[in-house]
Structures are given as C-alpha cells and as structure tokens.
Scaffold this motif. Structure first.
Motif, PDB file in Angstrom:
ATOM      1  N   SER A   1       0.845  -1.193   0.000  1.00  0.00           N
ATOM      2  CA  SER A   1       0.000   0.000   0.000  1.00  0.00           C
ATOM      3  C   SER A   1       0.881   1.244   0.000  1.00  0.00           C
ATOM      4  CB  SER A   1      -0.893  -0.003   1.242  1.00  0.00           C
ATOM      5  OG  SER A   1      -1.435   1.282   1.482  1.00  0.00           O
ATOM      6  N   SER A   2       0.417   2.316  -0.618  1.00  0.00           N
ATOM      7  CA  SER A   2       1.147   3.592  -0.578  1.00  0.00           C
ATOM      8  C   SER A   2       0.378   4.620   0.234  1.00  0.00           C
ATOM      9  CB  SER A   2       1.381   4.109  -2.006  1.00  0.00           C
ATOM     10  OG  SER A   2       0.138   4.281  -2.680  1.00  0.00           O
ATOM     11  N   ASN A   3      -0.531   4.130   1.091  1.00  0.00           N
ATOM     12  CA  ASN A   3      -1.368   4.998   1.909  1.00  0.00           C
ATOM     13  C   ASN A   3      -0.647   5.363   3.208  1.00  0.00           C
ATOM     14  OD1 ASN A   3      -3.619   5.737   3.847  1.00  0.00           O
ATOM     15  ND2 ASN A   3      -4.815   5.388   1.980  1.00  0.00           N
ATOM     16  N   GLN A   4      -0.764   6.599   3.625  1.00  0.00           N
ATOM     17  CA  GLN A   4      -0.063   7.060   4.831  1.00  0.00           C
ATOM     18  C   GLN A   4      -0.738   6.599   6.115  1.00  0.00           C
ATOM     19  OE1 GLN A   4       1.332  11.165   4.908  1.00  0.00           O
ATOM     20  NE2 GLN A   4       0.815  11.403   2.748  1.00  0.00           N
ATOM     21  N   LYS A   5      -2.009   6.268   6.039  1.00  0.00           N
ATOM     22  CA  LYS A   5      -2.757   5.915   7.237  1.00  0.00           C
ATOM     23  C   LYS A   5      -3.187   4.446   7.277  1.00  0.00           C
ATOM     24  CE  LYS A   5      -4.610  10.556   8.073  1.00  0.00           C
ATOM     25  NZ  LYS A   5      -3.996  10.735   9.409  1.00  0.00           N
ATOM     26  N   ILE A   6      -3.096   3.756   6.144  1.00  0.00           N
ATOM     27  CA  ILE A   6      -3.548   2.368   6.060  1.00  0.00           C
ATOM     28  C   ILE A   6      -2.446   1.522   5.435  1.00  0.00           C
ATOM     29  CG2 ILE A   6      -5.350   0.820   5.230  1.00  0.00           C
ATOM     30  CD1 ILE A   6      -7.094   3.314   4.771  1.00  0.00           C
TER      31      ILE A   6
ATOM     32  N   ALA B   1       8.246  -8.709   8.749  1.00  0.00           N
ATOM     33  CA  ALA B   1       7.610  -7.501   8.238  1.00  0.00           C
ATOM     34  C   ALA B   1       6.958  -6.712   9.365  1.00  0.00           C
ATOM     35  CB  ALA B   1       6.570  -7.864   7.180  1.00  0.00           C
ATOM     36  N   ALA B   2       6.342  -7.423  10.311  1.00  0.00           N
ATOM     37  CA  ALA B   2       5.711  -6.747  11.448  1.00  0.00           C
ATOM     38  C   ALA B   2       6.742  -5.979  12.270  1.00  0.00           C
ATOM     39  CB  ALA B   2       4.986  -7.769  12.318  1.00  0.00           C
ATOM     40  N   ASP B   3       7.911  -6.565  12.456  1.00  0.00           N
ATOM     41  CA  ASP B   3       8.968  -5.856  13.191  1.00  0.00           C
ATOM     42  C   ASP B   3       9.441  -4.617  12.433  1.00  0.00           C
ATOM     43  OD1 ASP B   3       9.108  -7.191  15.561  1.00  0.00           O
ATOM     44  OD2 ASP B   3      10.924  -8.317  15.113  1.00  0.00           O
ATOM     45  N   ILE B   4       9.491  -4.697  11.109  1.00  0.00           N
ATOM     46  CA  ILE B   4       9.849  -3.520  10.297  1.00  0.00           C
ATOM     47  C   ILE B   4       8.789  -2.439  10.475  1.00  0.00           C
ATOM     48  CG2 ILE B   4      10.191  -2.666   7.941  1.00  0.00           C
ATOM     49  CD1 ILE B   4      11.332  -5.431   7.240  1.00  0.00           C
ATOM     50  N   LEU B   5       7.524  -2.850  10.501  1.00  0.00           N
ATOM     51  CA  LEU B   5       6.440  -1.885  10.713  1.00  0.00           C
ATOM     52  C   LEU B   5       6.565  -1.242  12.092  1.00  0.00           C
ATOM     53  CD1 LEU B   5       2.713  -2.377   9.762  1.00  0.00           C
ATOM     54  CD2 LEU B   5       3.339  -1.335  11.930  1.00  0.00           C
TER      55      LEU B   5
ATOM     56  N   PHE C   1       4.005   4.956   7.994  1.00  0.00           N
ATOM     57  CA  PHE C   1       3.699   3.834   7.108  1.00  0.00           C
ATOM     58  C   PHE C   1       4.452   3.927   5.789  1.00  0.00           C
ATOM     59  CE2 PHE C   1      -0.707   2.409   8.879  1.00  0.00           C
ATOM     60  CZ  PHE C   1      -0.046   1.869   9.978  1.00  0.00           C
ATOM     61  N   LEU C   2       4.697   5.131   5.304  1.00  0.00           N
ATOM     62  CA  LEU C   2       5.405   5.262   4.032  1.00  0.00           C
ATOM     63  C   LEU C   2       6.839   4.752   4.163  1.00  0.00           C
ATOM     64  CD1 LEU C   2       4.163   8.739   2.722  1.00  0.00           C
ATOM     65  CD2 LEU C   2       3.288   6.449   2.199  1.00  0.00           C
ATOM     66  N   LYS C   3       7.454   5.027   5.280  1.00  0.00           N
ATOM     67  CA  LYS C   3       8.817   4.541   5.514  1.00  0.00           C
ATOM     68  C   LYS C   3       8.815   3.026   5.652  1.00  0.00           C
ATOM     69  CE  LYS C   3      12.909   5.469   8.328  1.00  0.00           C
ATOM     70  NZ  LYS C   3      13.437   6.207   9.507  1.00  0.00           N
ATOM     71  N   TYR C   4       7.815   2.485   6.334  1.00  0.00           N
ATOM     72  CA  TYR C   4       7.663   1.025   6.455  1.00  0.00           C
ATOM     73  C   TYR C   4       7.516   0.386   5.083  1.00  0.00           C
ATOM     74  CZ  TYR C   4       4.664  -3.152   6.584  1.00  0.00           C
ATOM     75  OH  TYR C   4       4.085  -4.377   6.338  1.00  0.00           O
ATOM     76  N   GLN C   5       6.662   0.955   4.253  1.00  0.00           N
ATOM     77  CA  GLN C   5       6.408   0.391   2.931  1.00  0.00           C
ATOM     78  C   GLN C   5       7.662   0.430   2.059  1.00  0.00           C
ATOM     79  OE1 GLN C   5       3.171   3.027   2.251  1.00  0.00           O
ATOM     80  NE2 GLN C   5       1.825   1.892   3.638  1.00  0.00           N
ATOM     81  N   LYS C   6       8.438   1.486   2.193  1.00  0.00           N
ATOM     82  CA  LYS C   6       9.691   1.599   1.435  1.00  0.00           C
ATOM     83  C   LYS C   6      10.700   0.554   1.917  1.00  0.00           C
ATOM     84  CE  LYS C   6      13.324   4.935   0.255  1.00  0.00           C
ATOM     85  NZ  LYS C   6      13.810   6.345   0.430  1.00  0.00           N
ATOM     86  N   GLU C   7      10.784   0.391   3.225  1.00  0.00           N
ATOM     87  CA  GLU C   7      11.777  -0.528   3.775  1.00  0.00           C
ATOM     88  C   GLU C   7      11.405  -1.993   3.511  1.00  0.00           C
ATOM     89  OE1 GLU C   7      13.966  -1.440   8.036  1.00  0.00           O
ATOM     90  OE2 GLU C   7      13.185   0.571   7.629  1.00  0.00           O
ATOM     91  N   ILE C   8      10.103  -2.290   3.531  1.00  0.00           N
ATOM     92  CA  ILE C   8       9.690  -3.671   3.298  1.00  0.00           C
ATOM     93  C   ILE C   8       9.971  -4.080   1.847  1.00  0.00           C
ATOM     94  CG2 ILE C   8       7.270  -3.346   2.617  1.00  0.00           C
ATOM     95  CD1 ILE C   8       6.505  -5.600   4.410  1.00  0.00           C
TER      96      ILE C   8
END
Length: 330
Positions: A242-247, A271-275, A282-289
């Motif tokens: 997802s590229s959503n900032q809140k979801i 992935a949960a630990d990365i989150l 969330f955007l940083k999480y999505q980039k790192e995952i």
C-alpha cells in the motif's frame, strides 16, 4: 495513537501485542468466532523464539533436515536430495500459537473483538476531527493495519491488485512419529509433504488450485494412505504494498509468503517488526519492506525454478547433500 488492526492472525495479534506494550490504544477486529489458524503445518525455524519466547512450550517436535524425493513414474523416487537446515526447525500448533499471542496482546492492553466482520474501511481520524470540528471521535482511528489474510478486505478497499494463489491441503494419521526429518515430493508447481508431528503424522500438498486435489488423491492412493481430518486453505504469493499514509498491510494480506514453500509466519513477523520500527510512518515502512523483501523474492523464484528444472530433467546434476537457511536464501 488509536490503531485498528483488521484480522487476528499471527501478524495482527503480534502487532497488537507490541503496539499495546508501547502504550498505543489498539483494537483488533476478527471475523471468526474464535482465535486460531487451523490450516497450517506449523513448521517454524528457531527464529520464532526471537519473536515470541513464550512459544518454547508449544514445541511438538524438532526437525534437522528434509528429504526431497525427485520422482520418476508416479511417485517412484529417482533421486533423493537431503537438505540440512542451518537453524533448528520446530513443529508447533499454529492454533495454539495464535491463542498464546492473543493472551499476551490482551495482557498488554489490546482489545480483541471476535465475530466482527469488517466490510468497509474503519473510519479514519483526520485533521478536521483532530481540531474538534466533530465531537464524537470514539469510533475513529488514526492508523489502520490490514492483517486480514489471503482475501483481505482492506487490500480490496484500497484497490490494490490481488496476489497469486496456491491451494494447500493437509490431513493426518494417528501415528506417533518423532522423526527428526520431513519428506517432500515435488510436483509441477509445488510439492507434497510428510511431517512428523510427534503424536501424529501429517501429509499435505501445496499446488495450483486446479491440480492440487487430483495430485494429492493420486499420491495417497498410490501409497495406500488414508487420512483423517482433511482441510484446505488458500496461500497467497506476491508482495502487495500500500502507498497509503494511514492504512497499511502486513502478513498474508500483503501476499508475504516464501516462494519455495508458501510458509509465511517468519516472513510476516519480520515484516511486522519492520512496521513496528517505523511506526507510525507507514510510508517509511512500505519503502523498507520493499527494499528488504523484493530481492529475496526475486532470488528465491529464480533458484526455485532452476532447482525444479534440474530435479525433473537432469536430477544427477543436483548434489545429494545441501545445507541452507530455511527462512532466507539470501
């Protein structure tokens, strides 16, 4: 922050536990009446103890290696490959593991609501609500995490593509088996397995949905195996971000399973630990995952295709003994 987690699978419960420990207000919505995944072989590397040390008490058996039987004419082995795991593999009940984490999450303060099917996105707390333009903020959330599995409603509501799917089928024999190895028989796009679970023995298959049932039945008949408690489940494959900032998405909702086996627990918890490390960004999480998993997925797919080609066409090219990492090939 006020967080809604949709889906009380292992990733959703783990996130609820850890976020609640950090002081966030977490509500988990689960559509089933009770907690616990039942269609899963429950083979986890010893990394599971890094994530959930309390799961030590759930170990049913320990696995050191796997035998892969490359077959000739209808399940008659023509070459067997032995894979020695660099880390210990544990056999556990996924159902019991989920319930263990649920209890830890609730003790940390998370709220888990079962029998609560979510058919639309939970309400998002936006800037207007923050500034008091609406009085009732009770039913609004600042962050939403979709951990609602293979047929994720959150993924659909975000208009994200579907991952590819495979079908997993498993059944059991009331046969005590504490062997320290599993056996597999590769099929065209998957494999059949035999797992010693201590107090019982499990057989199963993961394959494309169209051919899985027929292949499994043929194998069972050929080997005169009669299974009890047959059950099945869909396995997603293909990372969906997802590229959503809140979801955001995690675990099976994000299609995050190993390309060669379909196992998703250690990948999902990673992935949960990365989150958690990047929360609430969330955007940083999505980039790192993406950075962490995409190279591993691509490399794993290439290696899997190469090994299957050699195994079926020229199996003598494969070494008889290999040592590898069971969770991450790279």
């Amino acid at each position: 922050m006020k967080v809604a987690i949709v889906g009380a699978g292992i990733c959703g419960l783990y996130l609820a536990w850890k976020l609640a420990e950090k002081g966030h207000s977490v509500t988990v919505f689960e559509k089933k009446e009770k907690i616990g995944k039942e269609v899963c072989s429950g083979l986890f590397s010893d990394r599971i103890l890094d994530f959930i040390p309390e799961s030590q008490k759930l170990i049913q058996n320990e696995i050191d290696f796997c035998l892969i039987h490359w077959t000739a004419d209808r399940w008659r082995p023509k070459r067997t490959l032995k894979i020695k795991f660099s880390r210990k593999i544990f056999v556990m009940s996924h159902f019991e593991l989920d319930n263990l984490i649920a209890s830890l999450a609730q003790k940390a303060g998370a709220k888990i609501i079962c029998n609560q099917e979510i058919n639309s996105l939970p309400k998002i707390l936006d800037d207007k609500l923050h500034h008091g333009e609406f009085c009732n903020q009770k039913d609004f959330f600042e962050k939403i995490i979709g951990c609602d599995g293979v047929h994720s409603i959150i993924r659909k509501k975000l208009n994200l593509p579907e991952p590819k799917f495979k079908l997993g089928i498993q059944g059991f024999i009331s046969q005590i088996n504490f062997s320290n190895f599993v056996e597999t028989w590769p099929t065209k796009s998957g494999f059949i397995w035999k797992i010693p679970r201590g107090k019982e023995t499990e057989y199963g298959i993961i394959e494309n949905p169209k051919g899985a049932k027929l292949l499994f039945k043929e194998f069972l008949v050929k080997n005169k195996i009669q299974l009890d408690n047959l059950r099945s489940g869909i396995v997603p494959q293909g990372l969906i971000i997802s590229s959503n900032q809140k979801i955001s998405l995690c675990g099976d909702a994000a299609g995050l399973t190993k390309p060669w086996s379909g196992g998703g627990v250690i990948w999902g918890l990673t992935a949960a630990d990365i989150l958690l490390k990047n929360f609430p960004d969330f955007l940083k999480y999505q980039k790192e995952i993406k950075k962490f998993f995409l190279p591993k997925i691509l490399f794993s797919k290439i290696v899997t295709k190469m090994v299957y080609f050699l195994g079926f066409k020229i199996p003598w090219f494969l070494p008889k003994n290999i040592k590898l990492e069971g969770d991450f090939l790279i």
